[in-house]
Enzyme design. Structure first.
Site, short mmCIF file in Angstrom:
data_model
loop_
_atom_site.label_atom_id
_atom_site.label_comp_id
_atom_site.label_asym_id
_atom_site.label_seq_id
_atom_site.Cartn_x
_atom_site.Cartn_y
_atom_site.Cartn_z
N GLN A 59 13.25 -14.81 5.75
CA GLN A 59 12.06 -15.54 5.32
C GLN A 59 12.08 -15.52 3.80
OE1 GLN A 59 8.33 -13.58 5.98
NE2 GLN A 59 7.12 -15.48 5.84
N ASN B 149 40.49 28.39 -4.30
CA ASN B 149 41.19 27.25 -3.72
C ASN B 149 41.44 26.10 -4.68
OD1 ASN B 149 38.39 26.88 -3.79
ND2 ASN B 149 38.42 25.40 -2.12
N ARG C 155 0.81 -1.22 0.00
CA ARG C 155 0.00 0.00 0.00
C ARG C 155 0.84 1.27 0.00
NH1 ARG C 155 -4.40 -1.34 4.60
NH2 ARG C 155 -2.88 -2.93 5.16
#
Length: 464
Positions: free
Chosen positions: A79, A386, A18
């Site tokens: 499972q 940088n 769902r």
């Protein structure tokens, strides 16, 4: 093997159709944790020696999330075929992972609102073969109905298999049980698939055990509400966030508008801190005593120390020192660190840099891979350049230095203590202590330029 008096089993093998999601239901987040993590955290205060999580759909990811919770003795059992809740529990029992347990505490992996209190009550009340938690709902649609007789609970019947009369029962099971291990193992092997869904129902264990006596504890529905779709997930998230904020407020934190304040469960906030509307605190964020965060701030894995303030800004993996100020509209990236009394202001981005004590970067600047000393001031539109296209390089700005507006500091470069740079300069060489560096072309002034341009645009060739 040492005796395990109580073992917990969390059933987390389902897909959650769902949700209409490719992600397993128990891995969806609510208020800063996955659904599964909330369930496991409810078990933590019980200090169980063994917790088994049954996984199936997306088993590797679910197992990894379970193991990340760090509960002692946690194991996962797979499972392989999802054939019902009874089949899932049988996978745990048959695996041998519950060996040594006298009592098995069973709960679903999709109840994020669950806390330790009802679980403790269930274990305290458990005496015999089985005990379960139940609740009463005004609309029990979708839940298994609890059927009672004079001797107690005699069965739980799933809605699809219930008669019209049974569907009128308001008491429902919530899939949380305490079972005697031996009796549970025997009952699980008596389950059948003779029902509307063709699955092994865990609820059928109750009917099998009923002749020996099955007890029940009725609790409030809000404590055990499951999450079956995204609407319920959002509702649960709202409840969890409110719980977090209420705890903080009782501990001395001011939350001006709880409806627009989001605080993750691992966040810590000190007393007399103020969280203003639109504040989002996520991950391992810590806010110190007397600090102010917000309005409109998002902090992730960030430390804000005592008395500091952060306004309309985003901070990721940053550290803001005592009394320091950030914002409005600043962006502090990982490794940004402000020392005591420092300021990073409007439209400033800082990454992998230290802003020294009482130093200021007030506005419109980028500071990357930079160390700024004490009491320095960085003018508007300054950029520490940088990156050379291959590697990152360091910039050092000394104590008390003054960086003029629109300065480009091309790393690697250093500006000495008490040194200055002229506005508009591109600094490519080190600036000695106490000196001034200026780099700009000589200004030219062309008289009458505007008038000649107007005539040229009008087509007056004589003006050219």
């Amino acid at each position: 093997m040492a005796t395990v008096t109580v073992a917990g089993v969390v059933l987390a093998a389902g897909k959650g159709t769902r949700f209409r999601s490719d992600l397993a239901k128990v891995l969806h987040p609510a208020a800063g944790r996955t659904i599964l993590r909330w369930v496991l955290e409810a078990l933590r205060p019980l200090e169980l020696d063994r917790v088994v999580v049954v996984v199936g759909h997306q088993g590797e990811a679910v197992a990894a999330e379970a193991e990340a919770a760090g509960l002692p003795g946690l194991r996962t059992v797979r499972q392989d075929e999802q054939n019902g809740t009874g089949h899932a529990l049988r996978a745990a029992v048959d695996s041998g992972a519950l060996q040594g347990a006298e009592t098995v505490l069973v709960l679903p992996g999709d109840v994020p609102l669950l806390t330790a209190a009802p679980l403790r009550a269930l274990l305290d009340a458990h005496d015999g073969h089985g005990t379960l938690l139940t609740t009463e709902l005004d609309d029990p649609t979708g839940y298994g109905r609890v059927l009672r007789d004079a001797g107690g609970v005699r069965a739980i019947v799933e809605e699809r298999d219930a008669t019209e009369e049974q569907r009128g029962v308001r008491e429902v099971g919530v899939s949380i049980y305490a079972f005697a291990h031996k009796a549970l193992a025997e009952a699980l092997h008596r389950l059948s698939t003779d029902n509307a869904q063709g699955e092994e129902y865990l609820t059928d264990v109750v009917e099998i055990m009923a002749p020996a006596g099955v007890g029940a504890i009725l609790i409030e529905p809000g404590e055990v509400a499951g999450v079956n779709d995204r609407v319920q997930l959002a509702d649960a998230g709202g409840v969890l966030r409110r719980r977090i904020l209420e705890r903080l407020m009782r501990d001395g934190v001011t939350v001006v508008d709880p409806a627009t304040t989001y605080v993750a469960p691992e966040v810590t906030v000190g007393p007399d801190a103020v969280l203003l509307p639109g504040t989002h605190l996520e991950g391992a964020t810590s806010v110190g005593a007397g600090a102010t965060v917000g309005p409109g701030a998002r902090l992730v894995d960030t430390t804000v120390e005592d008395g500091a303030s952060v306004t309309y800004s985003v901070l990721l993996g940053a550290r803001v020192g005592p009394g320091a100020k950030v914002g409005p509209f600043a962006y502090l990236r990982p490794g940004a660190r402000l020392e005591r009394g420092a300021k990073v202001g409007t439209f400033v981005e800082v990454k992998g840099s230290v802003i020294g004590e009482d130093s200021k970067v007030p506005h419109l600047s980028y500071i990357g891979d930079t160390t700024i000393g004490r009491g320095a001031n960085v003018g508007a539109a300054t950029v520490t350049v940088n990156y050379d296209g291959f590697e990152k390089h360091q910039t050092v700005i000394g104590d008390g230095a003054r960086i003029g507006s629109d300065t480009m500091l091309v790393a690697p470069v250093s500006v000495g203590a008490d040194a200055y740079t002229g506005a508009g300069s591109v600094i490519t060489k080190d600036v000695p202590e106490g000196s001034l560096a200026v780099e700009r072309g000589e200004q030219r002034v062309i008289e009458g330029y505007a008038e000649r341009k107007r005539k040229r645009m009008a087509g007056d060739d004589a003006a050219v």
